[in-house]
Design a protein around this motif. Structure first.
Motif, short mmCIF file in Angstrom:
data_model
loop_
_atom_site.label_atom_id
_atom_site.label_comp_id
_atom_site.label_asym_id
_atom_site.label_seq_id
_atom_site.Cartn_x
_atom_site.Cartn_y
_atom_site.Cartn_z
N ALA A 36 0.75 -1.36 -0.17
CA ALA A 36 -0.23 0.16 -0.16
C ALA A 36 1.01 1.19 0.42
CB ALA A 36 -1.07 0.28 0.94
N TYR A 37 1.96 1.18 0.93
CA TYR A 37 3.17 2.37 0.60
C TYR A 37 4.18 1.81 -0.31
CZ TYR A 37 5.20 6.88 2.50
OH TYR A 37 5.31 7.80 2.24
N VAL A 38 4.78 2.56 -0.54
CA VAL A 38 6.14 2.37 -1.37
C VAL A 38 7.55 3.78 -1.42
CG1 VAL A 38 7.23 1.31 -2.78
CG2 VAL A 38 5.27 0.61 -2.71
N ARG A 39 8.43 3.55 -0.43
CA ARG A 39 9.04 4.59 -0.58
C ARG A 39 10.38 4.87 -1.72
NH1 ARG A 39 11.36 5.87 5.35
NH2 ARG A 39 12.07 7.16 3.93
N LEU A 40 10.42 5.92 -2.18
CA LEU A 40 11.68 5.01 -2.97
C LEU A 40 13.10 6.09 -2.65
CD1 LEU A 40 9.66 5.65 -6.45
CD2 LEU A 40 10.25 3.01 -5.25
N ARG A 41 14.58 5.78 -3.76
CA ARG A 41 15.14 6.41 -3.61
C ARG A 41 15.28 7.71 -4.14
NH1 ARG A 41 18.02 4.28 0.10
NH2 ARG A 41 18.02 2.16 1.22
N PRO A 42 16.61 8.58 -4.14
CA PRO A 42 16.22 9.60 -5.78
C PRO A 42 17.00 8.57 -7.09
CG PRO A 42 17.81 10.21 -3.46
CD PRO A 42 17.58 8.63 -2.96
N ASP A 43 17.31 7.82 -6.44
CA ASP A 43 17.69 6.77 -8.28
C ASP A 43 16.06 6.05 -8.38
OD1 ASP A 43 17.35 4.98 -6.42
OD2 ASP A 43 19.99 4.37 -6.91
N GLY A 44 15.40 5.73 -8.03
CA GLY A 44 14.51 5.05 -7.82
C GLY A 44 14.18 3.58 -7.60
N GLN A 45 15.23 3.49 -6.90
CA GLN A 45 14.75 1.76 -6.65
C GLN A 45 14.12 2.10 -4.79
OE1 GLN A 45 16.22 -1.00 -7.81
NE2 GLN A 45 17.43 0.33 -8.85
N VAL A 46 13.80 0.88 -4.98
CA VAL A 46 13.24 0.72 -3.91
C VAL A 46 13.68 0.66 -2.66
CG1 VAL A 46 11.70 -0.81 -2.65
CG2 VAL A 46 10.87 -0.46 -4.41
N LYS A 47 13.10 1.50 -1.43
CA LYS A 47 13.85 1.62 0.13
C LYS A 47 13.04 1.06 1.25
CE LYS A 47 15.44 5.60 2.87
NZ LYS A 47 14.98 7.06 3.05
N GLN A 48 11.28 0.99 1.19
CA GLN A 48 10.88 0.59 2.02
C GLN A 48 9.58 0.43 1.64
OE1 GLN A 48 8.92 2.66 5.01
NE2 GLN A 48 10.04 1.21 6.44
N ARG A 49 9.21 -0.74 1.68
CA ARG A 49 7.60 -1.43 1.54
C ARG A 49 6.58 -1.43 2.77
NH1 ARG A 49 9.04 -6.13 -3.21
NH2 ARG A 49 10.11 -4.27 -4.98
N ARG A 50 5.78 -1.87 2.48
CA ARG A 50 4.48 -1.26 3.20
C ARG A 50 3.21 -1.90 3.34
NH1 ARG A 50 4.71 4.30 6.76
NH2 ARG A 50 6.98 4.67 6.70
N HIS A 51 2.95 -2.83 4.02
CA HIS A 51 1.45 -3.16 3.98
C HIS A 51 0.69 -2.92 4.24
CE1 HIS A 51 2.07 -6.39 0.21
NE2 HIS A 51 3.65 -6.25 0.71
N TYR A 52 -0.68 -2.51 4.50
CA TYR A 52 -1.78 -2.15 5.35
C TYR A 52 -3.10 -2.49 5.36
CZ TYR A 52 1.10 2.20 6.75
OH TYR A 52 2.40 2.28 7.17
#
Length: 126
Positions: A36-52
């Motif tokens: 439900a929520y994905v945080r990305l690094r400045p280069d577009g790589q995934v930093k964190q994934r959260r399921h809600y």
């Protein structure tokens, strides 16, 4: 908005920094497949994934954590298990929090045992 359903892209300096999926105005992953929520690094790589589920962190499956964090190279950094917004060990017995070093070795483990059900007390028949 309270009744908003859909995807929101959070921009910073013209780049997508996070993506959120909402149902009735709260973060939600009803299909339990897409975070439900994905945080990305400045280069577009995934930093964190959260399921809600209904706005609360929740493991999408018994063996999959609600939160996963990643190092810049994409290897796992940490995993956290939640049920209805409360951090706890997974249904399969995995620790509530596991953190790894960049070389893949485990750095730390924390357990949050599930609260057991309290059996009702028997009363004497009158």
């Amino acid at each position: 908005p309270t009744l908003f359903n859909g995807r929101v892209r959070f921009l910073e300096e013209g780049r997508v920094r996070a993506i959120g999926w909402y149902t009735d105005g709260v973060l939600d992953d009803p299909a339990r497949r897409i975070p439900a929520y994905v945080r990305l690094r400045p280069d577009g790589q995934v930093k964190q994934r959260r399921h809600y589920r209904n706005g609360r962190l929740h493991d999408p499956a018994h063996d999959e954590p609600a939160v996963r964090g990643f190092f810049a190279d994409g290897t796992r950094r940490y995993a956290e298990h939640y049920r209805n917004g409360r951090r706890q060990d997974s249904a399969t017995g995995d620790p509530a929090i596991t953190k790894w070093r960049l070389d893949g070795s485990v750095r730390s483990v924390k357990r949050y045992p599930r609260a057991g059900r309290v059996a009702p007390t028997a009363t004497a028949a009158t």
